[in-house]
Design an enzyme around this catalytic site. Sequence first.
Site, PDB file in Angstrom:
ATOM      1  N   GLY A   1     -70.625 -51.323 -67.079  1.00 23.70           N
ATOM      2  CA  GLY A   1     -70.471 -49.875 -67.069  1.00 23.70           C
ATOM      3  C   GLY A   1     -69.395 -49.355 -67.982  1.00 23.70           C
ATOM      4  CB  SER A   2     -68.146 -45.917 -68.031  1.00 21.02           C
ATOM      5  OG  SER A   2     -67.120 -45.179 -68.614  1.00 21.02           O
TER       6      SER A   2
END
Length: 129
Positions: A58-59
Amino acid sequence: MKKTLVSGKVKGVVLKSDKSINFLGTVDKKTGIIGDRNHDLFEKSIKNTILVFPSGIGSSVGAYTIYSIKSNNSAPLAMICKKADLTVATGCALANIPLVTISDKEFSSIKSGMSISLDTESSNPIHYQ
């Protein structure tokens, strides 16, 4: 082969996931509880555990989530993964959470509920109790 990314010395109980963790979308910043219904640690708290998981996903904002979890006293004592992505490595460095990467074989041998002492200054940093 073990590799230390963030040093430290802790003792604790393992909470292991066989799924990668997206800290931004999965972990509650205030409580440290996994909120993703599709995750194998759903409704479990990572607080004061030795969190063992394959890798982060993810981010990059997830690094700040790790820092927030630490700021809210809801962080794991240490993290152990097979592959430390940039998000997890940065988050652990910012929050001063010990982080070690391990081989697939060693990952397979660690189970939830085991007691572990982690000392990154030791030639063998992980000791099972």
